[in-house]
Design an enzyme around this catalytic site. Structure first.
Site, PDB file in Angstrom:
ATOM      1  N   TRP A 100      40.257  43.439  37.351  1.00  0.00           N
ATOM      2  CA  TRP A 100      40.077  44.339  38.498  1.00  0.00           C
ATOM      3  C   TRP A 100      41.119  45.440  38.512  1.00  0.00           C
ATOM      4  CZ3 TRP A 100      35.393  43.881  39.672  1.00  0.00           C
ATOM      5  CH2 TRP A 100      34.763  42.635  39.715  1.00  0.00           C
ATOM      6  N   ASP A 167      44.856  45.739  46.385  1.00  0.00           N
ATOM      7  CA  ASP A 167      43.527  45.133  46.375  1.00  0.00           C
ATOM      8  C   ASP A 167      43.714  43.650  46.714  1.00  0.00           C
ATOM      9  OD1 ASP A 167      41.090  43.965  45.823  1.00  0.00           O
ATOM     10  OD2 ASP A 167      40.954  44.683  43.754  1.00  0.00           O
ATOM     11  N   LYS A 191      34.637  37.506  49.462  1.00  0.00           N
ATOM     12  CA  LYS A 191      35.456  36.415  48.952  1.00  0.00           C
ATOM     13  C   LYS A 191      35.983  35.560  50.114  1.00  0.00           C
ATOM     14  CE  LYS A 191      35.189  38.096  44.682  1.00  0.00           C
ATOM     15  NZ  LYS A 191      35.756  39.386  44.359  1.00  0.00           N
TER      16      LYS A 191
HETATM   17  C1  LIG Z   1      35.541  40.647  43.415  1.00  0.00           C
HETATM   18  C2  LIG Z   1      36.689  41.551  43.299  1.00  0.00           C
HETATM   19  C3  LIG Z   1      36.535  42.951  43.209  1.00  0.00           C
HETATM   20  C4  LIG Z   1      35.186  43.624  43.148  1.00  0.00           C
HETATM   21  O1  LIG Z   1      34.605  43.618  44.392  1.00  0.00           O
HETATM   22  P1  LIG Z   1      33.198  44.348  44.657  1.00  0.00           P
HETATM   23  O2  LIG Z   1      33.095  44.214  46.142  1.00  0.00           O
HETATM   24  O3  LIG Z   1      32.166  43.563  43.908  1.00  0.00           O
HETATM   25  O4  LIG Z   1      33.285  45.736  44.199  1.00  0.00           O
HETATM   26  C5  LIG Z   1      37.676  43.721  43.141  1.00  0.00           C
HETATM   27  N1  LIG Z   1      38.887  43.178  43.158  1.00  0.00           N
HETATM   28  C6  LIG Z   1      39.083  41.838  43.233  1.00  0.00           C
HETATM   29  C7  LIG Z   1      40.466  41.291  43.245  1.00  0.00           C
HETATM   30  C8  LIG Z   1      37.984  40.991  43.303  1.00  0.00           C
HETATM   31  O5  LIG Z   1      38.167  39.662  43.386  1.00  0.00           O
END
Ligand SMILES: *Cc1c(COP(=O)(O)O)cnc(C)c1O
Length: 354
Positions: A100, A167, A191
């Site tokens: 990511w 993030d 998540k």
């Molecule tokens: C799942 C995830 C993403 C991607 O998320 P989307 O909503 O599918 O774009 C980005 N960063 C992390 C740390 C993730 O776990």
């Protein structure tokens, strides 16, 4: 009976959140209308948006500190781009801790000079680099607090005067930290917070307004702040379910309460990984994620037996990401400790059989 769901995302949510969400689809707030068919500008939905954003700020301990919470679309992946669009003037610093982070770097590259302060790519991202330097003239420093795929997490963030962007998609609301260290936090809902379709962005307003470029309206944080996440039709269902999850977390005692439970779940699985001679952990011990535990069989000859056993134990979603292989037990906030125990029981049974 419900399965033990270790899915990495979209993932488990609290049972009573699923129940309330399903009721709202039929009859929301006793309006004799579905949540899905009322105006997003109606009083009933505006209240949902207000409550969801204020709960997010409250649970993170950011009231009165100049932050705004937004619910946007496009996933965390669109934030890779929006962050750079809105904040990157000349130079930005990124810590590369996995898939990511790498994608975030790729999206930001066209906007200026990108400094990768450190990377753990050399070891397939099984650890968090430490002791790197952040250029003091960077517009911001970007990290990924929890690396969902590799099962690592940043336990301690550097002290820096550079604005921090994080993030937190896969560990937001799961552990205590000083969230006021960050100027911008983003997290895809699917998540630890809600269904796919909404992304929470928590932003300190005073970091905006420093880039010259023209920002398209849909990518402009300022516009979304001014319109209170209602510039266009918001993802009403995803926002509502996120609100329900945040209410559930608040009733439980907030982040400090869930952190204790998450520590117990993590201790249970990691103790077994370390004790059981058939398994080995993937991530460096000091950097282990409490949300996603990654592990492998020492001898792959046991794979088909183990796979059959956990599936028979009604366990779902345990396969590791293709870039790591092996197994990944995702234990987000809503996962009961009994599900982790069910997995540990299967691991011990494999040891007896092998
Ligand atoms: C799942 C995830 C993403 C991607 O998320 P989307 O909503 O599918 O774009 C980005 N960063 C992390 C740390 C993730 O776990």
């Amino acid at each position: 009976m419900k399965k033990h769901n270790f899915s990495a995302g979209p993932c488990i949510l609290p049972e009573n959140v699923f129940k309330k969400a399903s009721e709202a689809i039929i009859n929301f707030n006793d309006l004799d209308l579905s949540l899905l068919e009322i105006s997003h500008r109606s009083k009933d939905f505006v209240e949902v948006m207000d409550r969801a954003t204020s709960l997010a700020i409250e649970l993170l301990g950011l009231q009165g500190k100049g932050y705004k919470a937004l619910f946007l679309q496009g996933g965390a992946s669109l934030q890779f781009l929006m962050v750079a669009y809105n904040l990157l003037n000349k130079k930005a610093a990124y810590l590369n801790t996995g898939t990511w982070s790498s994608k975030a770097i790729k999206e930001a590259k066209p906007f200026g000079e990108l400094i990768e302060v450190a990377s753990s790519k050399d070891a397939n991202f099984n650890y968090i680099p430490k002791g790197y330097e952040i250029p003091s003239d960077a517009d911001y420093f970007h990290t990924t607090s929890n690396n969902t795929i590799f099962g690592t997490s940043i336990k301690s963030f550097p002290e820096t005067a550079v604005p921090m962007v994080c993030d937190m998609s896969s560990d937001i609301f799961s552990r205590q930290m000083d969230f006021s260290k960050f100027d911008l936090i983003y997290a895809g809902a699917q998540k630890n917070m809600g269904p796919a379709g909404a992304t929470l962005v928590v932003i300190k307003e005073d970091i905006l307004g420093n880039v010259e470029r023209q920002i398209p309206s849909m990518l402009d944080y300022k516009i979304h702040i001014d319109k209170e996440s209602m510039f266009n039709t918001p993802p009403v269902f995803a926002v509502y379910v996120s609100m329900l999850t945040l209410e559930w977390l608040k009733d439980l005692g907030g982040i400090s309460a869930i952190e204790k439970i998450n520590e117990q779940k993590a201790a249970l699985i990691y103790d077994e990984i370390d004790r059981n001679p058939l398994f080995k952990g993937f991530a460096a011990v000091e950097d282990r994620s409490f949300m996603n535990a990654t592990f492998n069989l020492v001898d792959d000859a046991h794979a088909s037996t183990f796979d059959t056993m956990w599936k028979e134990a009604r366990i779902n979603g345990l396969n590791g990401h293709r870039s790591v292989g092996g197994y990944r037990a995702s234990m987000y906030n809503a996962m009961p400790i009994a599900s982790v125990q069910a997995l540990v029981d299967v691991m011990q049974e494999l040891e007896r059989k092998a």
